[in-house]
Design an enzyme around this catalytic site. Structure first.
Site, short mmCIF file in Angstrom:
data_model
loop_
_atom_site.label_atom_id
_atom_site.label_comp_id
_atom_site.label_asym_id
_atom_site.label_seq_id
_atom_site.Cartn_x
_atom_site.Cartn_y
_atom_site.Cartn_z
N ARG A 81 7.53 -33.60 -15.25
CA ARG A 81 7.79 -33.04 -16.59
C ARG A 81 6.98 -33.77 -17.64
NH1 ARG A 81 12.46 -30.84 -19.68
NH2 ARG A 81 11.50 -30.24 -21.66
N ARG A 90 7.56 -25.95 -18.71
CA ARG A 90 7.93 -27.19 -18.04
C ARG A 90 8.10 -26.99 -16.55
NH1 ARG A 90 12.83 -26.54 -21.19
NH2 ARG A 90 11.43 -26.73 -22.95
N ASP A 93 13.42 -28.58 -16.15
CA ASP A 93 14.29 -28.99 -17.25
C ASP A 93 15.71 -29.06 -16.67
OD1 ASP A 93 15.22 -29.31 -20.02
OD2 ASP A 93 15.81 -27.20 -19.93
N ASP A 95 19.58 -29.76 -18.01
CA ASP A 95 20.46 -29.99 -19.16
C ASP A 95 21.89 -30.20 -18.69
OD1 ASP A 95 18.34 -29.58 -20.95
OD2 ASP A 95 18.69 -27.42 -21.01
C1 X6L Z 1 15.57 -18.72 -32.38
C2 X6L Z 1 14.98 -19.96 -32.34
C3 X6L Z 1 16.20 -18.27 -31.25
C4 X6L Z 1 15.02 -20.73 -31.19
C5 X6L Z 1 16.23 -19.02 -30.09
C6 X6L Z 1 16.34 -20.66 -27.69
C7 X6L Z 1 14.99 -22.28 -28.74
C8 X6L Z 1 16.32 -21.40 -26.54
C9 X6L Z 1 14.96 -23.02 -27.57
C10 X6L Z 1 15.65 -20.27 -30.05
C11 X6L Z 1 15.67 -21.09 -28.81
C12 X6L Z 1 15.61 -22.58 -26.48
C13 X6L Z 1 14.31 -21.87 -21.30
C14 X6L Z 1 13.85 -20.79 -22.06
C15 X6L Z 1 13.55 -22.62 -23.14
C16 X6L Z 1 14.85 -21.59 -20.01
C17 X6L Z 1 14.42 -19.27 -20.44
C18 X6L Z 1 15.61 -23.35 -25.20
C19 X6L Z 1 14.59 -24.39 -24.95
N1 X6L Z 1 14.12 -23.00 -21.98
N2 X6L Z 1 13.91 -19.51 -21.65
N3 X6L Z 1 13.39 -21.29 -23.22
N4 X6L Z 1 14.88 -20.27 -19.64
N5 X6L Z 1 14.50 -18.00 -20.00
O1 X6L Z 1 15.27 -22.46 -19.25
O2 X6L Z 1 16.44 -23.14 -24.33
S1 X6L Z 1 13.07 -23.65 -24.42
MG MG Z 2 16.95 -26.50 -21.57
MG MG Z 3 16.42 -30.17 -21.62
#
Ligand code: X6L
Ligand code: MG
Ligand code: MG
Length: 163
Positions: A81, A90, A93, A95
């Site tokens: 990572r 990544r 990840d 959590d």
């Molecule tokens: C507005 C702004 C709406 C930000 C949503 C949602 C930001 C999720 C970060 C958000 C917002 C995240 C994964 C991902 C990420 C994952 C899928 C996060 C961190 N991690 N999409 N996006 N799976 N499908 O594990 O969760 S980045």
């Molecule tokens: Mg995450």
């Molecule tokens: Mg994380």
């Protein structure tokens, strides 16, 4: 119950998640009790990146929440990572979604995870593991998943063959 969410969207996604689960299971003081199916999920937050594979596991542990987080971060690092772009792609990840009923908000760790209850990519795999247990606001992960609409989630398969 103590549950972790896992995701990968770089390289061998299934291999990365399998490697993470194997390393968690080998970690002193962590026992992996249940492993969900894999789900292929559209990226949420920063959308210009490859689709993810997501999964969830439940563990029992002698570690404190902070020690469990440290183990998760060490496993992430062992699997290559790199933290470049916030919310970017990544290899893996991991959590901590919740740790029994612990409520905590420090710079390092917030429990329960602040947004897991609105993320389809977390709730779909989690629902396989938590069943009738309320996980947030008195609702089950299945109920929350049914009400969730932050991105496409489709069942991809099992993590380990014959499982
Ligand atoms: C507005 C702004 C709406 C930000 C949503 C949602 C930001 C999720 C970060 C958000 C917002 C995240 C994964 C991902 C990420 C994952 C899928 C996060 C961190 N991690 N999409 N996006 N799976 N499908 O594990 O969760 S980045
Ligand atoms: Mg995450
Ligand atoms: Mg994380």
């Amino acid at each position: 119950m103590i549950c972790l969410g896992l995701g990968s969207n770089l390289g061998d996604r299934r291999g990365n998640i399998a490697g993470a689960v194997a390393r968690l299971a080998a970690w002193p003081g962590i026992t992996v009790e249940k492993v969900s199916s894999l789900y292929e999920t559209a990226p949420v937050g920063y959308t210009d990146q490859p689709d993810f594979l997501n999964a969830a596991v439940c563990v029992t542990t002698t570690l404190t929440p902070q020690e469990l987080l440290a183990a998760c971060l060490a496993v992430e690092r062992a699997l290559g990572r790199e933290r470049k772009v916030r919310w970017g792609p990544r290899t893996v990840d991991i959590d901590v979604l919740f740790y029994e009923d612990v409520v905590l908000a420090t710079d390092e760790l917030t429990l329960p995870h602040p947004r897991f209850h609105e993320r389809c990519f977390v709730l779909a795999p989690l629902a396989e593991l938590t069943g009738d247990m309320p996980v947030y606001g008195g609702k089950t992960a299945g109920e929350l998943a049914a009400a969730c609409d932050d991105g496409t989630v489709r069942l991809y398969g099992r993590l380990f063959e014959g499982d």
